[in-house]
Design a protein around this motif. Structure first.
Motif, PDB file in Angstrom:
ATOM      1  N   ARG A   1     -12.189 -16.734  10.283  1.00 19.16           N
ATOM      2  CA  ARG A   1     -11.261 -17.676   9.658  1.00 19.16           C
ATOM      3  C   ARG A   1      -9.939 -17.748  10.440  1.00 19.16           C
ATOM      4  N   GLY A   2      -9.589 -18.967  10.889  1.00 23.32           N
ATOM      5  CA  GLY A   2      -8.307 -19.199  11.552  1.00 23.32           C
ATOM      6  C   GLY A   2      -7.985 -18.175  12.617  1.00 23.32           C
ATOM      7  N   PHE A   3      -8.954 -17.900  13.474  1.00 24.74           N
ATOM      8  CA  PHE A   3      -8.824 -16.756  14.378  1.00 24.74           C
ATOM      9  C   PHE A   3      -7.575 -16.819  15.241  1.00 24.74           C
ATOM     10  N   PHE A   4      -7.342 -17.934  15.926  1.00 21.50           N
ATOM     11  CA  PHE A   4      -6.229 -18.002  16.869  1.00 21.50           C
ATOM     12  C   PHE A   4      -4.878 -17.857  16.171  1.00 21.50           C
ATOM     13  N   ASP A   5      -4.809 -18.225  14.906  1.00 25.68           N
ATOM     14  CA  ASP A   5      -3.565 -18.060  14.151  1.00 25.68           C
ATOM     15  C   ASP A   5      -3.467 -16.681  13.501  1.00 25.68           C
ATOM     16  N   ALA A   6      -4.591 -15.965  13.418  1.00 27.16           N
ATOM     17  CA  ALA A   6      -4.606 -14.685  12.701  1.00 27.16           C
ATOM     18  C   ALA A   6      -4.504 -13.480  13.617  1.00 27.16           C
ATOM     19  N   ILE A   7      -4.559 -13.676  14.920  1.00 27.45           N
ATOM     20  CA  ILE A   7      -4.499 -12.539  15.850  1.00 27.45           C
ATOM     21  C   ILE A   7      -3.245 -11.713  15.595  1.00 27.45           C
ATOM     22  N   ASP A   8      -3.423 -10.433  15.425  1.00 26.68           N
ATOM     23  CA  ASP A   8      -2.295  -9.526  15.219  1.00 26.68           C
ATOM     24  C   ASP A   8      -1.703  -9.164  16.584  1.00 26.68           C
ATOM     25  N   ARG A   9      -0.466  -9.492  16.805  1.00 25.89           N
ATOM     26  CA  ARG A   9       0.134  -9.305  18.132  1.00 25.89           C
ATOM     27  C   ARG A   9       0.379  -7.840  18.465  1.00 25.89           C
TER      28      ARG A   9
ATOM     29  N   ARG B   1     -26.733  -5.154   6.576  1.00 29.81           N
ATOM     30  CA  ARG B   1     -25.896  -3.986   6.872  1.00 29.81           C
ATOM     31  C   ARG B   1     -24.942  -4.284   8.026  1.00 29.81           C
ATOM     32  N   PHE B   2     -25.431  -4.985   9.033  1.00 29.52           N
ATOM     33  CA  PHE B   2     -24.580  -5.396  10.149  1.00 29.52           C
ATOM     34  C   PHE B   2     -23.403  -6.224   9.641  1.00 29.52           C
ATOM     35  N   LEU B   3     -23.694  -7.194   8.756  1.00 36.36           N
ATOM     36  CA  LEU B   3     -22.640  -8.063   8.235  1.00 36.36           C
ATOM     37  C   LEU B   3     -21.637  -7.272   7.410  1.00 36.36           C
ATOM     38  N   ALA B   4     -22.109  -6.381   6.565  1.00 39.85           N
ATOM     39  CA  ALA B   4     -21.196  -5.604   5.719  1.00 39.85           C
ATOM     40  C   ALA B   4     -20.275  -4.727   6.563  1.00 39.85           C
ATOM     41  N   GLU B   5     -20.837  -4.061   7.545  1.00 45.21           N
ATOM     42  CA  GLU B   5     -20.020  -3.195   8.393  1.00 45.21           C
ATOM     43  C   GLU B   5     -19.099  -4.003   9.295  1.00 45.21           C
ATOM     44  N   LEU B   6     -19.541  -5.197   9.696  1.00 45.12           N
ATOM     45  CA  LEU B   6     -18.683  -6.056  10.507  1.00 45.12           C
ATOM     46  C   LEU B   6     -17.473  -6.525   9.711  1.00 45.12           C
ATOM     47  N   ARG B   7     -17.681  -6.922   8.453  1.00 45.23           N
ATOM     48  CA  ARG B   7     -16.549  -7.339   7.611  1.00 45.23           C
ATOM     49  C   ARG B   7     -15.502  -6.224   7.536  1.00 45.23           C
ATOM     50  N   GLU B   8     -15.972  -5.016   7.336  1.00 53.73           N
ATOM     51  CA  GLU B   8     -15.043  -3.884   7.246  1.00 53.73           C
ATOM     52  C   GLU B   8     -14.341  -3.648   8.578  1.00 53.73           C
ATOM     53  N   ARG B   9     -15.094  -3.781   9.657  1.00 53.25           N
ATOM     54  CA  ARG B   9     -14.524  -3.562  10.996  1.00 53.25           C
ATOM     55  C   ARG B   9     -13.399  -4.551  11.292  1.00 53.25           C
ATOM     56  N   ILE B  10     -13.657  -5.845  11.150  1.00 56.71           N
ATOM     57  CA  ILE B  10     -12.659  -6.833  11.565  1.00 56.71           C
ATOM     58  C   ILE B  10     -11.489  -6.899  10.592  1.00 56.71           C
TER      59      ILE B  10
ATOM     60  N   LEU C   1      -8.531  -9.654  10.456  1.00 60.11           N
ATOM     61  CA  LEU C   1      -9.408 -10.815  10.573  1.00 60.11           C
ATOM     62  C   LEU C   1     -10.348 -10.872   9.378  1.00 60.11           C
ATOM     63  N   GLU C   2     -10.953 -12.062   9.177  1.00 59.45           N
ATOM     64  CA  GLU C   2     -11.791 -12.268   8.001  1.00 59.45           C
ATOM     65  C   GLU C   2     -12.936 -13.217   8.333  1.00 59.45           C
ATOM     66  N   LEU C   3     -14.108 -12.941   7.754  1.00 58.46           N
ATOM     67  CA  LEU C   3     -15.247 -13.855   7.853  1.00 58.46           C
ATOM     68  C   LEU C   3     -15.325 -14.662   6.561  1.00 58.46           C
ATOM     69  N   PRO C   4     -15.040 -15.958   6.588  1.00 57.18           N
ATOM     70  CA  PRO C   4     -15.099 -16.749   5.361  1.00 57.18           C
ATOM     71  C   PRO C   4     -16.543 -16.923   4.893  1.00 57.18           C
ATOM     72  N   PRO C   5     -16.832 -16.763   3.615  1.00 61.49           N
ATOM     73  CA  PRO C   5     -18.210 -16.899   3.113  1.00 61.49           C
ATOM     74  C   PRO C   5     -18.824 -18.249   3.432  1.00 61.49           C
TER      75      PRO C   5
ATOM     76  N   TYR D   1      -8.884  -9.649  22.770  1.00 60.53           N
ATOM     77  CA  TYR D   1      -8.815  -9.173  21.392  1.00 60.53           C
ATOM     78  C   TYR D   1     -10.213  -8.903  20.836  1.00 60.53           C
ATOM     79  N   LEU D   2     -11.107  -9.886  20.987  1.00 65.17           N
ATOM     80  CA  LEU D   2     -12.443  -9.742  20.416  1.00 65.17           C
ATOM     81  C   LEU D   2     -13.317  -8.796  21.232  1.00 65.17           C
ATOM     82  N   HIS D   3     -12.988  -8.584  22.487  1.00 68.66           N
ATOM     83  CA  HIS D   3     -13.710  -7.581  23.270  1.00 68.66           C
ATOM     84  C   HIS D   3     -13.562  -6.210  22.621  1.00 68.66           C
ATOM     85  N   HIS D   4     -12.348  -5.893  22.184  1.00 72.11           N
ATOM     86  CA  HIS D   4     -12.103  -4.595  21.554  1.00 72.11           C
ATOM     87  C   HIS D   4     -12.527  -4.577  20.086  1.00 72.11           C
ATOM     88  N   VAL D   5     -12.307  -5.696  19.398  1.00 75.23           N
ATOM     89  CA  VAL D   5     -12.583  -5.718  17.961  1.00 75.23           C
ATOM     90  C   VAL D   5     -14.072  -5.873  17.668  1.00 75.23           C
TER      91      VAL D   5
END
Length: 449
Positions: free
Chosen positions: A211-219, A316-325, A330-334, A274-278
């Motif tokens: 969701r809104g990735f380019f605006d949500a990047i934590d500097r 399980r991948f999706l659940a752990e990914l939500r927690e990771r990002i 960052l957030e994955l919109p439903p 950013y996404l390489h590390h996240v």
């Protein structure tokens, strides 16, 4: 990374229309370069793009040799007039101007003097990034995507800086990352995806968008990720200048503490870092240590697709990914996260395959065959998007990728594929380092270059 006998003096292009302007700008009027000190005598006297590339090749080789090395001296590659000259000629000639109205053609009328002046400001730390002009691109759902249009000089410096940083980060980025990288494109991402769907035991496809990735990047996190490889604080400050320049819309200048303004060359690279590390390093580790069945991953910018063999593992991948990002703001919109069945349960005839509609990856495709060039490699050009927004144009409809009936190959319609495209979706290259939030360094910082 200047070698012995090299000078920080900007290299002036050959075939200059105005040598007097060059001499005045450099303070060398009345004396030849050959009469300088020994280090000046050894400096190249003519512009050679091959010379500029060879300097970056040494950076690239150092990055490939040691994935933990931090680079302490990079800015001189940016303000070298050779690199600025190459960056200028890599810009789109008809791109929309920024807030200063400067165009490619007008800037080029006094190109040599302008580049020498810009080089001097970069070297002294006097370069200041200007606010980006806000424009909008229509989205498929009827909304508009905000886009920033930098000034020509900001575009130019960003190009030169990205060229230098690519020499480092291309040694780090993983094979399943396709967005805005030299020699990669949405079509190659689709090639890898469809090959994986047809040749691996992938029964479930997870289609995600942040969701809104380019605006949500934590500097704050972004700076840590950059400093993981870049120890030259002058380059870090240069990036901060672009992030802090603000946006000008309808005469009002606004600032934000998060995100990167889209439209310049730097934003896609910073997004990939950013996404390489996240995501990428985490996804690679998850595939190696957590998955029991086959897993393939393809990412294009903030849109990514994971193919998983078992439905339970996909969840399980999706659940752990939500927690990771979420840890990285960052957030994955439903509404933009889908779990699709990747294979038909019934057997298929040889050569028969079912289309999987993956709209967010297809949205990066364009019908026209032409690909814009970024540093000599095909890639989608953010400046073209800015130009489209300025001209009131919208993105062309997406093409559809299908299996190629000839020889079992997989390709997007109208585009050929390279051999072994699956390597991109299934690459497991090099040591895996997964940064987790902590007060300590993300990866041990060993040595410097």
């Amino acid at each position: 990374m200047n070698g012995p006998g090299q000078s920080d003096r900007p290299v002036v292009p050959a075939k200059s229309p105005n040598n007097a302007a060059r001499a005045a700008a450099e303070g060398t009027e009345g004396r030849g370069l050959a009469k300088g000190n020994p280090s000046q005598q050894n400096a190249p006297r003519t512009l050679s793009r091959d010379g500029a590339r060879s300097a970056l090749e040494r950076v690239r080789e150092a990055a490939q040799r040691d994935k933990t090395v931090r680079f302490t001296a990079l800015l001189h590659h940016v303000y070298n007039v050779e690199h600025l000259w190459a960056a200028y000629h890599a810009l789109k000639r008809d791109a929309a101007p920024g807030i200063d109205g400067e165009t490619w053609g007008h800037y080029g009328q006094a190109l040599e003097a302008n580049l020498v002046d810009l080089s001097g400001r970069l070297k002294r730390g006097a370069y200041r990034a200007k606010p980006v002009k806000r424009a909008y691109i229509p989205k498929a759902d009827g909304r508009q995507r905000p886009l920033g249009i930098p000034t020509l000089e900001d575009k130019l410096v960003q190009r030169a800086t990205v060229d230098v940083l690519n020499a480092i980060y291309e040694a780090d980025f993983l094979g399943f990352s396709y967005g805005f990288r030299p020699g990669r494109s949405p079509h190659r991402a689709l090639d890898a995806l469809y090959t994986g769907l047809l040749t691996r035991k992938v029964n479930w496809v997870l289609d995600c968008d942040i969701r809104g990735f380019f605006d949500a990047i934590d500097r704050g996190w972004l700076q840590q990720f950059i400093e993981h490889r870049i120890a030259d604080q002058r380059v870090v400050r240069l990036i901060q200048k672009w992030l802090n320049a603000g946006v000008l819309e309808d005469g009002t200048r606004t600032w934000s503490d998060t995100g990167t303004p889209q439209g310049g060359s730097a934003s896609p690279l910073l997004a990939n870092v950013y996404l390489h590390h996240v995501f990428d390093l985490w996804g690679q580790r998850w595939r190696k240590t957590r998955a029991e069945g086959d897993v393939i991953v393809v990412r294009f910018a903030d849109d990514f697709i994971a193919g998983v063999q078992h439905r339970a593992e996909a969840k399980r991948f999706l659940a752990e990914l939500r927690e990771r990002i979420a840890t990285f703001k960052l957030e994955l919109p439903p509404e933009k996260t889908r779990l699709l069945r990747g294979r038909e349960p019934a057997p298929r005839r040889p050569g028969e395959a079912r289309d999987v509609q993956l709209s967010r990856l297809h949205a990066h495709l364009r019908e026209e065959e032409e690909q814009w060039t970024v540093h000599g490699a095909a890639a989608d050009d953010p400046e073209e998007a800015a130009g489209e927004a300025e001209r009131g144009e919208s993105r062309a409809p997406a093409t559809l990728a299908r299996p190629d009936p000839e020889g079992g190959r997989v390709a997007a319609v109208g585009h050929s594929r390279e051999s072994a495209v699956l390597r991109g979706a299934d690459e497991l290259a090099g040591p895996v380092h997964v940064p987790f939030p902590s007060g300590a360094a993300l990866i041990p910082r060993v040595g410097a270059a």
